[in-house]
Every structure is written in structure tokens, then in C-alpha cells.
Scaffold this active site. Structure first.
Site, PDB file in Angstrom:
ATOM      1  N   LYS A   1       0.814  -1.244   0.179  1.00  0.00           N
ATOM      2  CA  LYS A   1      -0.068   0.026   0.008  1.00  0.00           C
ATOM      3  C   LYS A   1       0.803   1.383  -0.003  1.00  0.00           C
ATOM      4  O   LYS A   1       2.110   1.313  -0.084  1.00  0.00           O
ATOM      5  CB  LYS A   1      -0.854  -0.104   1.227  1.00  0.00           C
TER       6      LYS A   1
HETATM    7  C1  LIG Z   1      -5.109  -4.405   1.582  1.00  0.00           C
HETATM    8  C2  LIG Z   1      -6.813  -4.339   1.490  1.00  0.00           C
HETATM    9  C3  LIG Z   1      -7.497  -4.615   2.658  1.00  0.00           C
HETATM   10  C4  LIG Z   1      -6.884  -5.319   3.949  1.00  0.00           C
HETATM   11  O1  LIG Z   1      -5.953  -4.725   4.262  1.00  0.00           O
HETATM   12  P1  LIG Z   1      -4.722  -5.666   5.137  1.00  0.00           P
HETATM   13  O2  LIG Z   1      -4.031  -4.736   5.993  1.00  0.00           O
HETATM   14  O3  LIG Z   1      -4.058  -6.465   4.369  1.00  0.00           O
HETATM   15  O4  LIG Z   1      -5.848  -6.373   6.243  1.00  0.00           O
HETATM   16  C5  LIG Z   1      -8.865  -4.396   2.619  1.00  0.00           C
HETATM   17  N1  LIG Z   1      -9.436  -3.800   1.423  1.00  0.00           N
HETATM   18  C6  LIG Z   1      -8.778  -3.702   0.113  1.00  0.00           C
HETATM   19  C7  LIG Z   1      -9.374  -3.124  -0.928  1.00  0.00           C
HETATM   20  C8  LIG Z   1      -7.387  -3.711   0.323  1.00  0.00           C
HETATM   21  O5  LIG Z   1      -6.500  -3.466  -0.719  1.00  0.00           O
END
Ligand SMILES: *Cc1c(COP(=O)(O)O)cnc(C)c1O
Length: 396
Positions: free
Chosen positions: A195
């Protein structure tokens, strides 16, 4: 034209270029080490410092830090009191945890279709899925572009639904002047390494509602009202558990990393936009693919760069193109298979192919290209060369 790597030709790259990865520097490492040498490894002063800084970026009164983006979604569903008999409308194209969070609370996710050009939640489909048990809508800012919150807010008001933004793709994005984070009742973010900024694992919920923020702070701490430091500050051992919560806390050393990374967000966003612009320019006029449509009044955070293949102009399907690009050394990916087609969903909710036709059709043609701030100019050229090589070969 040189032979495809998948047929034994020379690959464009010998070392696989990943689709995303973290961007850390020595300063980030120093900031983490500093906390490791301090008295507080968890629930210390870094949490509040980070929450304030994050709320500032999101343009909200409150930010609540938790241990991952999925916990953030769960905390949001809990704060809204989602429970058995409740339905929450979720887009078909998203990471599974947007919908799983509803199930953790005993609720039922109802899948809405997406727009064929942007893959963002289709407001008309949301309206068609509203029923007497609907309680909330989760909008996913797919690829980093904000959803149509103007329309979604009206729909939420009209049907008395809470509006949640799963903004895990969209930290730093904005619609007009309003930052993502401030566009829904609750907005959730992930700090996973692919991210925009990372703390290894981490998550945040932003809101302007202090009562919801308080509920989520209690929820992340077992349902206990006073944390460790608050008890020490008042010199008391006593605490009360007022709710059933979880241990969803983020550690202070993770928070130090998140804080350090947050300072670099503007530069990361600029670089992501630059890379996307290079792809846009390279692929303009290529009849074998189209990039996702973007809104002129949106500031796009470009978590992902997704192309839709024009399958009618190609002699093979997406999986063949995917395999050929991988063989060229390009770490392409697919985001995402419609959630309700996963075996768990089909079995538990009796969901079937055909429920969201646009999502299903888009899934068959989507490919995510590599995009992360440390990509070099040569990396970008390699992706463009490989896409042109592979699509040129299979063009009909
Ligand atoms: C990355 C992501 C999540 C979950 O995040 P984590 O930190 O991996 O639990 C949820 N929704 C979307 C759209 C994502 O891209």
C-alpha cells in the site's frame, strides 16, 4: 518481432519485476530503532502522534490505528453495530476482507456491480440491492480512485444507510478539494507493504464522529475502556470491560514506521502518478487494451494500474496473456476475482455466477501492471515493451 519468452525466446527481463513493494529508507529504520530503545513497545506515545498526523492528512477529526486493514474494516462494522439480520452492500470487485468484515459481525454481505470503465461501485446497482435489512454500504476506492461519493451519500441518506469507504487503495486521494478519509461516515486504510505507506502490518479508520472513534478504540483493546498508559497516568489498577473487543492494537515501533512513511506520502503519490502517466501515454491508441477511466475532478492515488484487455482483438484469453507477461519477467497480477465466486461464499451464501455481470466480464479481461514508487525509468520501459510484445503477438 522477437520470440515470446513463453515460447523459448529471450525475456524482456531476467529478474521478475513485482507489481508492488514497499519503499523504506535509512530514516525509517532509525525511527523504528529509536522506539525499540524506548520504554514503550506498544500502546505508547507514538499511537496518538500518528493518529493525529493521519487525521490531518485525511481531513477528519479522528483517526484510530489498528493492527491491519481488515481489523479496521471489522472495527468499522462493529462501531456501526452491524449484526445478524443486517445486510451490508459491498462491491463484487474488491479484496475479500471488505466483505468478510460484515460476516465477522454476523451480517450478510450483498454484492453490487461495478461500473464497466472505472470498476468503481455502480450507484444504480447499489440502489437495486437495497432491501429492508440493508444497514450500510462499503464503497471501495478501487485502484486509488475515489468512488462517486456525491451520489453514494445521497443514496445513503435516502435509504438511511451508513456509508463506509474501504479506502485501502486510496490514501492521499481526493475528490475535488475533499480528501479520501473525509468522504464517508467511516473510512478504512491498510498499511500493508504494497500500500502507499507501510508499518509492516497496520490499519487506520478515520471519522468525524468522536463517539464512533471511542467505540473503535475500546474495540481494539479487548472492549476495555482504559488502556495501560491511561491507567498508569491516573495511578489505578482498575479497568472495566464494557464491550466484547479484540486485541487489534498496533505496536509503537510499527507506528514509528508508519509516522516516518507518512511524511513521504506526497512524494510517493507524485511518483505513482508519474508512472501512471507514462503508461497512459504509452498505451494511448493501443487497440488491444484500455486503461481504467479516471475522473477529471479526482486526485488519483494510483495504488494499482489496471488495464482491461480488448479480448475481441486478441486470439487468446487473459490467463494466456498473464502467463506470457510473467514469462517476460513482468510481475503482473489480477485484482480481483468477484468475491462471491470464491468457494466459501458460494457455499455459505449460495451465490452464483451471473449475480454481477459487469464484474464477472471485467474479471475476464483485467490485468494489473507493476506500479510502485521505486520503479526506475527502465522498469517502466520494460513493462511497456513486454505488453506491446505480448499483445502484438496475440493480436488478430
Ligand atoms: C489491502 C486491502 C485490505 C486489507 O488490508 P490488510 O491490511 O491486508 O488487512 C482491505 N481492502 C482492500 C480493498 C485492500 O486493498
Amino acid at each position: 518481432m522477437s520470440e515470446l519468452a513463453i515460447h523459448g525466446g529471450n525475456p524482456v527481463r531476467t529478474k521478475l519485476l513485482p507489481y508492488g513493494r514497499q519503499c523504506l529508507d535509512e530514516e525509517d529504520i532509525r525511527n523504528v530503532v529509536e522506539v525499540l530503545r524506548s520504554n514503550w513497545l506498544t500502546t505508547g506515545p507514538k499511537i496518538q502522534e500518528f493518529e493525529r498526523a493521519f487525521a490531518h492528512v485525511a481531513g477528519t477529526r479522528e483517526a484510530v490505528a489498528v493492527c491491519n486493514g481488515t481489523a479496521a474494516l471489522h472495527a468499522a462494522m462493529h462501531a456501526l453495530n452491524i449484526g445478524p439480520n443486517d445486510e451490508v452492500i459491498v462491491p463484487a470487485i474488491t479484496f475479500a476482507s471488505s466483505a468478510n468484515a460484515v460476516i465477522y459481525q454476523g451480517g450478510t454481505p450483498i454484492f453490487a456491480d461495478v461500473d464497466a470503465d472505472s470498476l468503481l461501485l455502480d450507484p444504480d446497482s447499489v440502489i437495486s440491492k437495497v432491501g429492508p435489512r440493508s444497514r450500510a454500504v462499503v464503497a471501495v476506492d478501487y485502484a486509488g480512485q475515489p468512488c462517486s461519493y456525491d451520489l453514494l451519500r445521497d443514496i445513503a441518506r435516502r435509504f438511511n444507510l451508513a456509508l463506509v469507504a474501504d479506502a485501502c487503495h486510496a490514501l492521499g486521494a481526493a475528490l475535488g478539494e475533499k480528501p479520501v478519509g473525509s468522504l464517508a461516515d467511516l473510512s478504512t486504510f491498510s498499511l500493508h507493504p504494497v500500500k502507499h505507506i507501510t508499518s509492516g502490518e497496520g490499519g487506520v479508520i478515520t471519522t468525524d464522529n468522536p463517539a464512533l472513534a471511542e467505540r473503535m478504540r475500546i474495540f481494539r483493546n479487548h472492549g476495555i475502556t482504559l488502556d495501560h498508559r491511561q491507567r498508569e497516568a491516573i495511578g489505578s489498577y482498575a479497568y472495566e470491560m464494557t464491550d466484547l473487543g479484540h486485541n487489534y492494537r498496533l505496536t509503537d515501533f510499527q507506528c514509528a514506521l508508519a509516522m516516518s512513511q507518512l511524511q513521504k506520502l506526497p512524494g510517493f503519490l507524485r511518483r505513482r502518478q508519474e508512472i501512471a502517466a507514462r503508461y497512459d501515454a504509452a498505451f494511448a491508441g493501443n487497440e488491444c487494451l484500455r486503461p481504467l477511466r479516471t475522473r477529471a475532478d479526482a486526485f488519483h492515488a494510483y495504488h494499482l494500474y489496471v488495464i482491461l484487455l480488448e479480448l475481441s482483438r486478441l486470439s487468446v484469453n487473459r490467463d494466456a496473456i498473464f502467463g506470457a507477461l510473467r514469462a517476460e519477467g513482468i510481475g503482473v497480477n489480477v485484482h480481483y476475482k468477484p468475491v462471491y465466486l470464491h468457494p466459501y461464499y458460494q457455499k455459505r451464501f449460495d451465490t452464483r455466477p451471473g449475480a454481477c455481470p459487469v464484474a464477472e466480464k471485467s474479471f475476464e479481461s483485467m490485468i494489473t501492471l507493476p506500479l510502485f514508487p521505486e520503479m526506475t525509468s527502465e522498469d517502466i520501459n520494460d513493462v511497456v515493451t513486454a505488453v506491446e510484445k505480448v499483445l502484438g503477438y496475440y493480436r488478430r
